[in-house]
Design a protein around this motif. Structure first.
Motif, PDB file in Angstrom:
ATOM      1  N   CYS A   1     -27.174  12.948  48.220  1.00 55.75           N
ATOM      2  CA  CYS A   1     -27.564  11.938  48.301  1.00 55.75           C
ATOM      3  C   CYS A   1     -28.847  11.529  47.753  1.00 55.75           C
ATOM      4  O   CYS A   1     -30.046  12.438  48.961  1.00 55.75           O
ATOM      5  CB  CYS A   1     -27.112  10.615  48.685  1.00 55.75           C
ATOM      6  SG  CYS A   1     -27.274  11.080  50.992  1.00 55.75           S
ATOM      7  N   GLN A   2     -29.972  10.026  48.093  1.00 52.18           N
ATOM      8  CA  GLN A   2     -30.673   9.855  47.978  1.00 52.18           C
ATOM      9  C   GLN A   2     -31.454  10.355  50.017  1.00 52.18           C
ATOM     10  O   GLN A   2     -32.886  11.063  49.329  1.00 52.18           O
ATOM     11  CB  GLN A   2     -31.626   8.876  47.796  1.00 52.18           C
ATOM     12  CG  GLN A   2     -32.995   8.578  47.116  1.00 52.18           C
ATOM     13  CD  GLN A   2     -32.309   7.173  46.259  1.00 52.18           C
ATOM     14  OE1 GLN A   2     -32.330   6.122  46.667  1.00 52.18           O
ATOM     15  NE2 GLN A   2     -34.003   7.086  45.751  1.00 52.18           N
ATOM     16  N   CYS A   3     -30.983   9.932  50.375  1.00 48.81           N
ATOM     17  CA  CYS A   3     -31.886  10.396  51.665  1.00 48.81           C
ATOM     18  C   CYS A   3     -31.200  11.338  52.574  1.00 48.81           C
ATOM     19  O   CYS A   3     -31.362  11.457  53.223  1.00 48.81           O
ATOM     20  CB  CYS A   3     -30.304   9.166  52.503  1.00 48.81           C
ATOM     21  SG  CYS A   3     -29.195   8.704  53.473  1.00 48.81           S
ATOM     22  N   GLY A   4     -30.047  11.939  52.148  1.00 45.57           N
ATOM     23  CA  GLY A   4     -30.365  13.424  52.460  1.00 45.57           C
ATOM     24  C   GLY A   4     -28.382  13.517  53.858  1.00 45.57           C
ATOM     25  O   GLY A   4     -28.761  14.554  53.918  1.00 45.57           O
ATOM     26  N   ALA A   5     -28.148  12.666  53.627  1.00 46.89           N
ATOM     27  CA  ALA A   5     -26.847  12.718  54.752  1.00 46.89           C
ATOM     28  C   ALA A   5     -25.447  12.570  53.907  1.00 46.89           C
ATOM     29  O   ALA A   5     -24.670  13.376  55.276  1.00 46.89           O
ATOM     30  CB  ALA A   5     -26.435  10.662  54.915  1.00 46.89           C
TER      31      ALA A   5
ATOM     32  N   CYS B   1     -22.974   6.942  49.504  1.00 43.27           N
ATOM     33  CA  CYS B   1     -23.286   7.163  51.095  1.00 43.27           C
ATOM     34  C   CYS B   1     -23.539   5.836  51.555  1.00 43.27           C
ATOM     35  O   CYS B   1     -23.814   5.099  50.905  1.00 43.27           O
ATOM     36  CB  CYS B   1     -24.864   7.779  50.628  1.00 43.27           C
ATOM     37  SG  CYS B   1     -25.709   7.874  52.168  1.00 43.27           S
TER      38      CYS B   1
ATOM     39  N   SER C   1     -25.132   4.992  53.985  1.00 41.25           N
ATOM     40  CA  SER C   1     -26.526   4.755  54.736  1.00 41.25           C
ATOM     41  C   SER C   1     -27.865   4.449  53.193  1.00 41.25           C
ATOM     42  O   SER C   1     -28.178   3.552  53.047  1.00 41.25           O
ATOM     43  CB  SER C   1     -26.951   5.958  55.180  1.00 41.25           C
ATOM     44  OG  SER C   1     -26.887   6.463  56.049  1.00 41.25           O
ATOM     45  N   CYS C   2     -27.930   4.674  51.949  1.00 42.37           N
ATOM     46  CA  CYS C   2     -28.178   4.938  51.199  1.00 42.37           C
ATOM     47  C   CYS C   2     -27.869   4.120  49.767  1.00 42.37           C
ATOM     48  O   CYS C   2     -28.468   3.626  48.791  1.00 42.37           O
ATOM     49  CB  CYS C   2     -29.211   5.515  50.741  1.00 42.37           C
ATOM     50  SG  CYS C   2     -28.313   6.892  49.541  1.00 42.37           S
TER      51      CYS C   2
HETATM   52 ZN   LIG Z   1     -27.298   8.551  51.776  1.00 46.57          ZN
END
Ligand SMILES: [Zn+2]
Ligand SMILES: [Zn+2]
Length: 141
Positions: free
Chosen positions: A10-14, A79, A81-82
Motif C-alpha cells: 500500500c501507499q504507507c507501507g503498513a 489498508c 491507515s492509508c
Molecule cells: Zn497503507
C-alpha cells in the motif's frame, strides 16, 4: 523456482505482499466499480492462485460490493491507515486472488492481456494492438 516473485504494498507501507509464479490472468477493467475503487480511468487486476500470494503487515479492512450485473460479491481489502485497495477476491472466481496492479513496487512487470467492461470506458480511451477488448465480462474460456 521463484523467478517470477514480485513484491508490492500500500501507499504507507503498513501492508506488504509477495506474489510468486505467473499470474493466471491480467485484466484492465473499465467497470464503474473499478473506477470508483481506484479513482482512475480503469482498474488493473493481476490474478493469482490464492496460494501464490503472501500478505504481511497490518490487518486490512474489507469492503464488499455486489455486481449490479451478476449479483455476485466482490470483496476488496484495503489498508486501514492509508486506504489503498491492495487485493480483492470474487465470488465468481473461487481460489483466485487479485492484486491491484498499481501497488507493485514495479507496476510494469506484468502484461495486460485484456480490457473488459469497455462499454463504460472513457470516451478518450485507446487500446494497444496486442490486447483483447471486451464490451462486458471476459467470455468463458
Ligand atoms: Zn497503507
Ligand atoms: Zn471492474
Amino acid at each position: 523456482m521463484n523467478s517470477e516473485a514480485q513484491e508490492g504494498g500500500c501507499q504507507c507501507g503498513a501492508v506488504r505482499y509477495r506474489t510468486s509464479e505467473r499470474p493466471k490472468r491480467v485484466l484492465a477493467c473499465h467497470c464503474t466499480g473499478c473506477k470508483r475503487r481506484t479513482g482512475a480511468a480503469y482498474g488493473v487486476g493481476v490474478y493469482f492462485a490464492e496460494n501464490d500470494v503472501v500478505i504481511t503487515g497490518d490487518p486490512m479492512q474489507t469492503y464488499e460490493v455486489r455486481s449490479d450485473e451478476s449479483g455476485r460479491w466482490i470483496r476488496s481489502e484495503f489498508c486501514a491507515s492509508c486506504g489503498t485497495t491492495v487485493t480483492w477476491t470474487l465470488e465468481l472466481r473461487p481460489g483466485l486472488r487479485a492484486i491491484a496492479g498499481g501497488t507493485y513496487d514495479n507496476p510494469d512487470w506484468f502484461v495486460i492481456q485484456a480490457h473488459i467492461w469497455t462499454r463504460s470506458a472513457r470516451g478518450d480511451m485507446r487500446y494497444p494492438d496486442h490486447v483483447d477488448v471486451f464490451e462486458k465480462a471476459l467470455p468463458p474460456a
